[in-house]
Design an enzyme around this catalytic site. Sequence first.
Site, PDB file in Angstrom:
ATOM      1  N   GLU A 139     -15.114  27.803 -23.785  1.00 48.38           N
ATOM      2  CA  GLU A 139     -15.584  26.461 -23.299  1.00 48.38           C
ATOM      3  C   GLU A 139     -14.186  25.644 -23.016  1.00 48.38           C
ATOM      4  O   GLU A 139     -13.225  25.668 -23.606  1.00 48.38           O
ATOM      5  CB  GLU A 139     -15.814  25.780 -24.548  1.00 48.38           C
ATOM      6  N   GLU A 236     -23.691  17.430 -29.389  1.00 44.17           N
ATOM      7  CA  GLU A 236     -22.345  17.801 -30.049  1.00 44.17           C
ATOM      8  C   GLU A 236     -21.670  16.237 -29.739  1.00 44.17           C
ATOM      9  O   GLU A 236     -20.610  16.178 -28.823  1.00 44.17           O
ATOM     10  CB  GLU A 236     -21.534  18.635 -29.570  1.00 44.17           C
TER      11      GLU A 236
END
Length: 254
Positions: A139, A236
């Site tokens: 990520e 998130e």
Amino acid sequence: MPKFSANLGFLWTDRPLSEAIHAAHAAGFEAVECHWPYDQPAADVARALQDTGLPMLGLNTRRGDVAGGENGLSALPGREAEARAAIDEALDYAAVVGAGAVHVMAGFASGPAAHAAFVQNLRYACEQAAQTGRMILIEPLNRHDAPGYFLQTTDQARALIAEVGADNLRLMFDCYHVGRMEGDLISRLHDLREIIGHIQFASVPDRGAPDHGEINYPWLFSQIDAMGWAQPLGAEYKPGRATEDTLDWLAAYR
């Protein structure tokens, strides 16, 4: 209609992970994911998942010395043994709780030696994960929140995925991080579709709930839906108050 996963690294952090799983189920999420679940026995988490019927999508490798400012180990030259121990630990935990993916955190590093370390550790992670049919995720983190993090852009991630050459290595496309670093989200989602393993979201620029800020999430969710993306999207975001008080956006899809 999009489906959603609650990232319990940010949501319901006022309670143990097993209780947070029950809260996510009660709120109407279709899945959960987490950051670093290692303080709670995996068997307890697995029991909560079984009781609620929610799948655990993924979890992160340990960050290392958090008090010392570390945020991942796998791109740190000379720390290969620790990085691989963290990978093994994450995969073992994932096996118990049924998580399909592990996010291998790179850490704060730069330069050719860091690149080489990350590539070799990712190859190790992919080989180990393949034995149980699991996915490895990487990520990019934006330079505002994580200055000096090794992986910062989707172009860099795509090049790494090609270099590692493993079928089970994919991109974690976090709309918040990509929005802050690169923008043009829907074009990037289409361009990177074949290497994306998971999509996450939060408002830009404050990383709050997806009901304000620069990104029109109802429109973006509809475009992701039109792409044929059927997996739950990871919420998130940092609620800033009781998680239950930030879920009006979710009610619109229920």
